[in-house]
Design a protein around this motif. Sequence first.
Motif, PDB file in Angstrom:
ATOM      1  N   SER A  61      16.349  -3.089  -2.435  1.00  0.00           N
ATOM      2  CA  SER A  61      15.368  -4.144  -2.689  1.00  0.00           C
ATOM      3  C   SER A  61      13.962  -3.545  -2.654  1.00  0.00           C
ATOM      4  O   SER A  61      13.538  -2.986  -1.649  1.00  0.00           O
ATOM      5  CB  SER A  61      15.504  -5.235  -1.629  1.00  0.00           C
ATOM      6  N   LEU A  62      13.249  -3.660  -3.750  1.00  0.00           N
ATOM      7  CA  LEU A  62      11.880  -3.144  -3.841  1.00  0.00           C
ATOM      8  C   LEU A  62      10.965  -3.860  -2.853  1.00  0.00           C
ATOM      9  O   LEU A  62      11.064  -5.074  -2.676  1.00  0.00           O
ATOM     10  CB  LEU A  62      11.313  -3.370  -5.243  1.00  0.00           C
ATOM     11  N   GLY A  63      10.051  -3.104  -2.281  1.00  0.00           N
ATOM     12  CA  GLY A  63       9.062  -3.720  -1.390  1.00  0.00           C
ATOM     13  C   GLY A  63       9.389  -3.561   0.076  1.00  0.00           C
ATOM     14  O   GLY A  63       8.711  -4.109   0.934  1.00  0.00           O
ATOM     15  N   PHE A  64      10.405  -2.786   0.387  1.00  0.00           N
ATOM     16  CA  PHE A  64      10.847  -2.611   1.770  1.00  0.00           C
ATOM     17  C   PHE A  64       9.879  -1.779   2.609  1.00  0.00           C
ATOM     18  O   PHE A  64       9.616  -2.073   3.771  1.00  0.00           O
ATOM     19  CB  PHE A  64      12.230  -1.944   1.751  1.00  0.00           C
ATOM     20  N   ALA A  65       9.349  -0.711   2.022  1.00  0.00           N
ATOM     21  CA  ALA A  65       8.808   0.379   2.838  1.00  0.00           C
ATOM     22  C   ALA A  65       7.576   0.013   3.669  1.00  0.00           C
ATOM     23  O   ALA A  65       7.517   0.338   4.858  1.00  0.00           O
ATOM     24  CB  ALA A  65       8.500   1.589   1.957  1.00  0.00           C
ATOM     25  N   VAL A  66       6.572  -0.638   3.079  1.00  0.00           N
ATOM     26  CA  VAL A  66       5.354  -0.915   3.862  1.00  0.00           C
ATOM     27  C   VAL A  66       5.663  -1.832   5.051  1.00  0.00           C
ATOM     28  O   VAL A  66       5.372  -1.483   6.201  1.00  0.00           O
ATOM     29  CB  VAL A  66       4.214  -1.458   2.980  1.00  0.00           C
ATOM     30  N   PRO A  67       6.282  -3.007   4.839  1.00  0.00           N
ATOM     31  CA  PRO A  67       6.622  -3.811   6.024  1.00  0.00           C
ATOM     32  C   PRO A  67       7.604  -3.116   6.971  1.00  0.00           C
ATOM     33  O   PRO A  67       7.520  -3.292   8.187  1.00  0.00           O
ATOM     34  CB  PRO A  67       7.220  -5.102   5.449  1.00  0.00           C
ATOM     35  N   ALA A  79       6.692  -1.333  -6.139  1.00  0.00           N
ATOM     36  CA  ALA A  79       7.108  -1.849  -4.830  1.00  0.00           C
ATOM     37  C   ALA A  79       5.889  -2.202  -3.986  1.00  0.00           C
ATOM     38  O   ALA A  79       5.873  -3.224  -3.290  1.00  0.00           O
ATOM     39  CB  ALA A  79       7.965  -0.812  -4.118  1.00  0.00           C
ATOM     40  N   PHE A  80       4.853  -1.381  -4.064  1.00  0.00           N
ATOM     41  CA  PHE A  80       3.654  -1.655  -3.265  1.00  0.00           C
ATOM     42  C   PHE A  80       3.052  -3.005  -3.635  1.00  0.00           C
ATOM     43  O   PHE A  80       2.586  -3.761  -2.783  1.00  0.00           O
ATOM     44  CB  PHE A  80       2.603  -0.556  -3.424  1.00  0.00           C
ATOM     45  N   GLN A  81       3.050  -3.318  -4.924  1.00  0.00           N
ATOM     46  CA  GLN A  81       2.417  -4.581  -5.347  1.00  0.00           C
ATOM     47  C   GLN A  81       3.197  -5.800  -4.856  1.00  0.00           C
ATOM     48  O   GLN A  81       2.698  -6.917  -4.867  1.00  0.00           O
ATOM     49  CB  GLN A  81       2.239  -4.597  -6.867  1.00  0.00           C
ATOM     50  N   MET A  82       4.437  -5.612  -4.421  1.00  0.00           N
ATOM     51  CA  MET A  82       5.206  -6.740  -3.878  1.00  0.00           C
ATOM     52  C   MET A  82       4.819  -7.077  -2.443  1.00  0.00           C
ATOM     53  O   MET A  82       4.659  -8.236  -2.102  1.00  0.00           O
ATOM     54  CB  MET A  82       6.697  -6.417  -3.942  1.00  0.00           C
ATOM     55  N   THR A  83       4.714  -6.070  -1.604  1.00  0.00           N
ATOM     56  CA  THR A  83       4.552  -6.319  -0.163  1.00  0.00           C
ATOM     57  C   THR A  83       3.479  -5.452   0.496  1.00  0.00           C
ATOM     58  O   THR A  83       3.334  -5.499   1.711  1.00  0.00           O
ATOM     59  CB  THR A  83       5.882  -6.011   0.578  1.00  0.00           C
ATOM     60  N   GLY A  84       2.749  -4.687  -0.314  1.00  0.00           N
ATOM     61  CA  GLY A  84       1.817  -3.719   0.260  1.00  0.00           C
ATOM     62  C   GLY A  84       0.703  -4.340   1.076  1.00  0.00           C
ATOM     63  O   GLY A  84       0.126  -3.672   1.950  1.00  0.00           O
TER      64      GLY A  84
END
Lengths: 544, 544
Positions: free
Chosen positions: A407-413, A435-440
């Motif tokens: 699932s994209l967007g995992f890493a920052v959170p 991915a950053f633009q999802m949850t960064g």
Amino acid sequence: MENNKSIGNYLIERLLQLGVNHVFGVPGDFVLGFNKLLEKSELEFINTCDEQGAGFAADAYARLRGLGVVCVTYCVGGLKIANTTAQCFAEKSPVVVISGSPGVNERTKNPLLHHKVKEFDTQYKVFQEITVASTVLDNPDTAYSEIERVLTAALRYKRPVYIEIPRDMVNVTLGADNQPSSNNSSSNPDALQEALEEAVNLINQAQHPVILAGVEIHRFKLQESLLKLVEKTNLPVAETLLGKSVINEMHPNNLGIYEGAMGKEFTRKYVEESDCVIALGTFLSDVNLGIFTAKLNPQSFIDVNSEKTSIHFHNYEDISLVDFLNGLLNADLKHRQVDLPSRFLLPTNFSVKPGEKITVQRLFERLNLFISNDMIVIADVGDALFAGADLVVHQKSRFLSPAYYASLGFAVPASIGAQMANSTLRPLVLVGDGAFQMTGMELSTIVRYGLNPIIIVLNNLGYGTERPMQDGKFNDILLWNYSQLPTIFNAGKGFDIRTEDELELGLEKSQTYTEGFCILDVHLDPQDSSLALKRLTKALREKV
Amino acid sequence: MENNKSIGNYLIERLLQLGVNHVFGVPGDFVLGFNKLLEKSELEFINTCDEQGAGFAADAYARLRGLGVVCVTYCVGGLKIANTTAQCFAEKSPVVVISGSPGVNERTKNPLLHHKVKEFDTQYKVFQEITVASTVLDNPDTAYSEIERVLTAALRYKRPVYIEIPRDMVNVTLGADNQPSSNNSSSNPDALQEALEEAVNLINQAQHPVILAGVEIHRFKLQESLLKLVEKTNLPVAETLLGKSVINEMHPNNLGIYEGAMGKEFTRKYVEESDCVIALGTFLSDVNLGIFTAKLNPQSFIDVNSEKTSIHFHNYEDISLVDFLNGLLNADLKHRQVDLPSRFLLPTNFSVKPGEKITVQRLFERLNLFISNDMIVIADVGDALFAGADLVVHQKSRFLSPAYYASLGFAVPASIGAQMANSTLRPLVLVGDGAFQMTGMELSTIVRYGLNPIIIVLNNLGYGTERPMQDGKFNDILLWNYSQLPTIFNAGKGFDIRTEDELELGLEKSQTYTEGFCILDVHLDPQDSSLALKRLTKALREKV
């Protein structure tokens, strides 16, 4: 147990006993009462910007601590984390979803309360599909045993569970039903003995046995046992992508990641040519297997995980991974002389070419030397993961990534959850611009709680992994000035990176600036990709 | 229908026929084939940053166009929009969720494909709970009738539906099963006649009848009929919050929003003292009713909506709202002399007090004069909605907000959907800082597609609506420099506003700058709130 404890306080007490110290979430009116209890307790509530961020953070926390908690309000909060909870299910991350909900007394005559979808139990039904156990604590007489049943399932199956608390039950005193539940997860001794005997014989007879270690080694905290097995037998060990770094990647017996055509040729050949692959706690998913480019022969396969045990073409029932691994440790296994190329995984030196445009390959060669003992690498989906797989991580289980569910967007959170779980670690986050633009923007949470990850944005203006499959405008994304984000939060440091010397400077400054986050906006060519992705593309083309 | 059409192309053709021109989403490998078809078609694919943004945008689009579409990949995309789809269900917004999925041929032997949760149909089961119809197009022989069945349900019930396309079915030719489905939603004529006769008698006998118009007037496109009824009878009309602006708010018969204690006293008294309330297309939800502070007497209540028809304490079956409203239009209803205070809703003049700190009340007084004919007001949850309810909107249905389901983060992405649905409108977005931090970075999508909303951030450092209920650290959020966001995107204009003259300047400049978005960061006291929220708090306190 004291008899005058409220349902809410009892739940908090149990979570603390199980080693949880942080709860991730966003408040909302149906859960405010529980939030107030949390505030008075020793559990720290970590506010994220969006519930999605809380879900991913709790997932990472669970991977490091053995249990994570996300706490949200009814439907508008809970349904936002259906996806992160599904990821926890798919990748075996034991996260407890706690959701407030309308009070039992508010539900009579089925009124149109805000946040309600179809029926009052719509959210509960959704979570039944994506958790291993779920409950609504609507009865003080059964609340104690329900909490125990659900938490036990999370710990036993390493998968998410769902606990809904109607808001008028939070402060209700627990009923007397408090006999301890029995948690019997041991194996059938006869089946275990037969399977072990068969496996030990096969291993001892084999010419080139190899261990393939998977993510459950981590989830069930079996890293030490695995290490003992390796040292007892001197067998080489390959890891799956999801299980990356369950054994120290500097260990001389570590063969690196086995992932079919996507992985390194040496590792691939070693595993595929072995006459006895001992798979321990692996999931044979498509990503782990290099999108089905793996060629493993079932006739030389011993496959033991928490869900099944099979040797060649037959299966055993009721054998636990823990018992099987302990059995191997006590068995009469040969110590071997194995001739591995020495330290073939160690990074080589890196000499900066000033003014040279940075490429994916050179970036990761440099990062390989940058990783230090106090870092945890967290890779988002895409080339961050594929290239990240080739990094050499120093300690066991210092690599997190959604390598199966993807699932994209995992890493920052996730970096929030990881650093809360272990404050001695500094996260190195590898994240694509998509991915950053999802949850960064969970950077906000990072600032609020004084965390200090180093975030490498692989900025290639789109969904780079998808371009070789099917390209179009839909794979493009807008350019953001990621290095300017510190001005939004009055915190952190940003670096705009186009050349090798700019990368060098950015990494140096990030190493010394530890007061807050660092974000490195690494401008890459949209057509550039890692060696791993190129290997995969080549193999897939050969298949077409 | 041509016989050589593919399933994917047929679906696209039907959506175009139904007035859809834009599809919102994020691509992913299981949906790339369908994305490619979309790219070749007349349907424009609008990439959002996160699937959540696409879900909210499609919801807004559906509210304006009568049908909206969101297109995502399997599980990691689909499950991210469980919440936005649930909102569409709760608030009757007909959105078609299209999800790619693993090919039928990839599912044999149940492999661990990436993005899979529990079973291949896990996502399908989740969406069954939150849609009115759902299908997996895994059979070309039934694909035609399945598409028709599901789209018909979306249009009939004004609720979301789910269409899953396994990726190996996208380009498969449709089977021959193409008889048109029958769509019979008319009323039982006897029941309709009896109900109409009873209602007409009650209305004609009443001293002070009043119409209470709800959101279904908009969803079923009955605004013109309602207007005719008002002009034929000269009856006054109040609106529910969710139905705000279904009749032009400048119309002399418009009483404003009825929402119990939360609404204005004049409107409240008029409705609650009426001896015949004719509720047309309303949901009597808690938010609409001022969190149950409404006092409506069922003995003077006629309640007709798409789900039920009841007069006083008895119910009629099989009566459609459309037929009932048409029946009233043709019935022998009195034309009345009604003495309403003249133009009591019109905003008064606003004289700026330079240097004076801006308050919620003054902000909304000023905005009331700022709204022009080409604007659509989009309010997020919280005081943006409660205060926004008091704004006078010029045209019918120029006010969007999740007034019942109340999911935070709707407004910014909704402005994308609204402006795509009607490019002559300029959205005025009212959004709290908490909601903005969830989805506000969809500004990126706004920039990418050249849209130009004016965004008012009600910056009060937290979840202001929750503070009067239960306050704690968990209601605080981090301060962002919202007015600096244009530097991240190299686009738009930002304004930092603390005083009345700064507000004035920001609004003036926003009016003339139409090339891109404007964001006004309005710094408010954390304890400040709108008159509407104060009215509600007072009423609730009286209840305790």
